[in-house]
Design a protein around this motif. Structure first.
Motif, mmCIF file in Angstrom:
data_model
loop_
_atom_site.group_PDB
_atom_site.id
_atom_site.type_symbol
_atom_site.label_atom_id
_atom_site.label_comp_id
_atom_site.label_asym_id
_atom_site.label_seq_id
_atom_site.Cartn_x
_atom_site.Cartn_y
_atom_site.Cartn_z
ATOM 1 N N GLU A 187 0.814 -1.216 0.000
ATOM 2 C CA GLU A 187 0.000 0.000 0.000
ATOM 3 C C GLU A 187 0.851 1.271 0.000
ATOM 4 N N HIS A 188 1.998 1.261 0.710
ATOM 5 C CA HIS A 188 2.758 2.519 0.796
ATOM 6 C C HIS A 188 3.351 2.908 -0.559
ATOM 7 N N VAL A 189 3.674 1.926 -1.414
ATOM 8 C CA VAL A 189 4.202 2.305 -2.729
ATOM 9 C C VAL A 189 3.076 2.804 -3.636
ATOM 10 N N TYR B 233 7.751 1.636 -7.758
ATOM 11 C CA TYR B 233 8.538 0.411 -7.931
ATOM 12 C C TYR B 233 9.797 0.365 -7.062
ATOM 13 N N HIS B 234 9.864 1.161 -5.991
ATOM 14 C CA HIS B 234 11.124 1.189 -5.250
ATOM 15 C C HIS B 234 11.367 -0.030 -4.366
ATOM 16 N N HIS B 235 10.438 -0.995 -4.374
ATOM 17 C CA HIS B 235 10.702 -2.252 -3.664
ATOM 18 C C HIS B 235 10.705 -3.443 -4.621
ATOM 19 N N GLU B 236 10.927 -3.178 -5.902
ATOM 20 C CA GLU B 236 10.981 -4.284 -6.871
ATOM 21 C C GLU B 236 12.382 -4.894 -6.890
ATOM 22 N N ASN B 237 12.424 -6.223 -6.865
ATOM 23 C CA ASN B 237 13.709 -6.919 -6.886
ATOM 24 C C ASN B 237 14.090 -7.320 -8.306
ATOM 25 N N PHE B 238 15.391 -7.353 -8.554
ATOM 26 C CA PHE B 238 15.894 -7.654 -9.899
ATOM 27 C C PHE B 238 15.399 -9.017 -10.392
ATOM 28 N N ASP B 239 15.259 -9.982 -9.444
ATOM 29 C CA ASP B 239 14.822 -11.328 -9.862
ATOM 30 C C ASP B 239 13.296 -11.462 -9.927
ATOM 31 N N GLY B 240 12.576 -10.356 -9.742
ATOM 32 C CA GLY B 240 11.116 -10.396 -9.891
ATOM 33 C C GLY B 240 10.374 -10.791 -8.627
ATOM 34 N N SER B 241 11.066 -10.900 -7.489
ATOM 35 C CA SER B 241 10.403 -11.347 -6.259
ATOM 36 C C SER B 241 9.916 -10.173 -5.387
ATOM 37 N N GLY B 242 9.845 -8.966 -5.969
ATOM 38 C CA GLY B 242 9.426 -7.787 -5.185
ATOM 39 C C GLY B 242 7.920 -7.691 -5.013
ATOM 40 N N TYR B 243 7.459 -6.571 -4.460
ATOM 41 C CA TYR B 243 6.034 -6.412 -4.118
ATOM 42 C C TYR B 243 5.118 -6.565 -5.333
ATOM 43 N N LEU B 244 5.556 -6.022 -6.482
ATOM 44 C CA LEU B 244 4.656 -5.999 -7.633
ATOM 45 C C LEU B 244 5.106 -6.923 -8.760
#
Ligand SMILES: [Fe+2]
Ligand SMILES: [Fe+2]
Ligand SMILES: [Fe+2]
Length: 411
Positions: free
Chosen positions: A89-91, A113-124
């Motif tokens: 929600e915060h993003v 997208y500031h919590h997206e991980n390079f390997d695709g395992s982030g929030y979105l």
């Protein structure tokens, strides 16, 4: 907003406005103050290492300083305990907040997208090259700040943090960003700055050549967005700040103050309760009388309004009017117990506007007062020398006209 250079001496600079709002988020988070500033610092250093053009770095600064704005202003603390909800929600909230006044897709995407991980395992679930550049940089800078331990020496910090970031190459972060990070953090300067928080001078050096001057109309747009969020903290204050702002502006107009003063009075009204970012909604919505501790919690908000607005140079009058809205001319108000001449006209007026609007709103412990009841209460306070007779007379004159017009239009 129209980019235009700012000399920082008499103008309002966009950077200082966003710095103030990130400070407000710090107040809300209570734990790690200065987080957004540190993230902005690392982001800019990394961007410079990646040879980003200076104009883009300025936009990156805005995104980094506001990356967590969705925490302070978007999330009701009913959800504070729900970590999973908060993360996503915060993003989303943050992105929708910044999109309201930047109209810059790169900044909105950076926040989203500031919590997206390079390997695709982030929030979105965004991955690799699909992660926007600003977002990838802020993600790394944000991660560093969450693992950084202030007690370590600078050389220990370099060793430990470089190893931790290196471990996430290709997992959380783009390997190119990790490479640039290792390169730029081999210099002692980075860690010395980071431990001692010598950021202001450094940030200034990077962005001062490219400061963006904003006009009062731009500040109105930003203040309007944040006033809505503050009012939304409680169902009892739905339009509180916007109405106080309206009374301030219209009274200034009625008294023939120039247009600039009218705008400043309006902005002071919009910003006056921004310090409520520190007040839990559970206290604002409490149906019964407040305990002593809860009352003192509420009372801090106008002090915080001042601290937040003090981050913006060249708006001294707006900051003064906004933060004086609980002062009484007999010296019994808060937080400074100012009295008499220590309170100028708009400081006196905003107090009356705030009380009139509050009395006209439902509260958890009472129904809204009628127009006559509200003014009777205000006149009693005036007679006790708490409120300025001139300000009371002016606002009464305005609300008489407004009420008359409202009644006419419903006939
Ligand atoms: Fe975040
Ligand atoms: Fe963060
Ligand atoms: Fe207030």
């Amino acid at each position: 907003m129209n980019p235009q250079n700012c000399d920082n001496k008499s103008n309002i600079c966009s950077c200082s406005v966003f710095n103030a709002l990130s400070f407000a988020t710090d107040i809300f988070e209570k734990i790690k103050t200065g987080h957004a500033k540190r993230v902005a610092y690392t982001s800019l250093k990394l961007a410079s290492q990646l040879n980003m053009p200076i104009a883009d770095m300025n936009r990156l600064f805005n995104a980094a300083i506001l990356h967590d704005v969705g925490i302070g202003f978007g999330i009701n603390e009913a959800y504070q305990e729900d970590r999973e909800y908060n993360k996503v929600e915060h993003v989303k909230k943050g992105a929708s907040i910044v999109s309201e006044f930047f109209h810059d897709q790169d900044i909105t995407d950076a926040v989203r997208y500031h919590h997206e991980n390079f390997d695709g395992s982030g929030y979105l679930g965004v991955r690799g090259a699909d992660i926007p550049l600003f977002a990838g940089i802020i993600h790394l800078a944000n991660y560093l700040d969450t693992i950084f331990e202030r007690r370590t020496t600078y050389s220990e910090a370099r060793k430990e943090n470089q190893a931790a970031i290196l471990k996430q190459s290709g997992i959380l972060f783009d390997p190119l960003h990790v490479e640039a990070f290792i390169e730029m953090t081999s210099a002692e300067r980075f860690w010395l700055d980071y431990r001692h928080e010598n950021f202001d001078a450094m940030l200034e050096r990077i962005i001062s050549n490219n400061q963006i001057k904003i006009e009062l109309d731009d500040l109105i747009k930003v203040a309007y967005v944040f006033s809505k969020m503050i009012d939304d903290k409680s169902k009892f204050t739905q339009k509180h700040s916007r109405n106080v702002a309206l009374y301030m502006r219209e009274t200034a107009k009625m008294k023939l103050f120039d247009e600039e003063t009218q705008k400043k009075a309006y902005i002071a009204g919009l910003f006056h309760d921004i310090g409520k970012v520190s007040t839990p909604s559970s206290i604002l919505d409490k149906p019964g009388p407040l305990s002593l501790e809860e009352r003192s919690h509420i009372k801090v908000h106008s002090y915080y309004t001042r601290l937040i607005l003090d981050h913006i140079p060249n708006i001294e009058d707006i900051a003064r009017w906004a933060s004086n809205h609980h002062e009484f001319i007999n010296g019994t108000g808060y937080p400074e117990r100012l009295k008499g001449d220590e309170l100028d006209y708009f400081s006196r007026l905003i107090t009356v506007c705030d009380i009139y609007e509050a009395l006209s709103e439902n509260r958890p412990y009472r129904k809204a007062l009628s127009y006559e009841e509200a003014w009777q209460t205000i006149h009693e306070m005036r007679d006790e020398n708490a409120l300025c007779p001139e300000a009371c007379r002016d606002l009464k004159g305005l609300t008489d006209i407004m009420t008359f017009n409202k009644n006419e239009s419903t006939l």
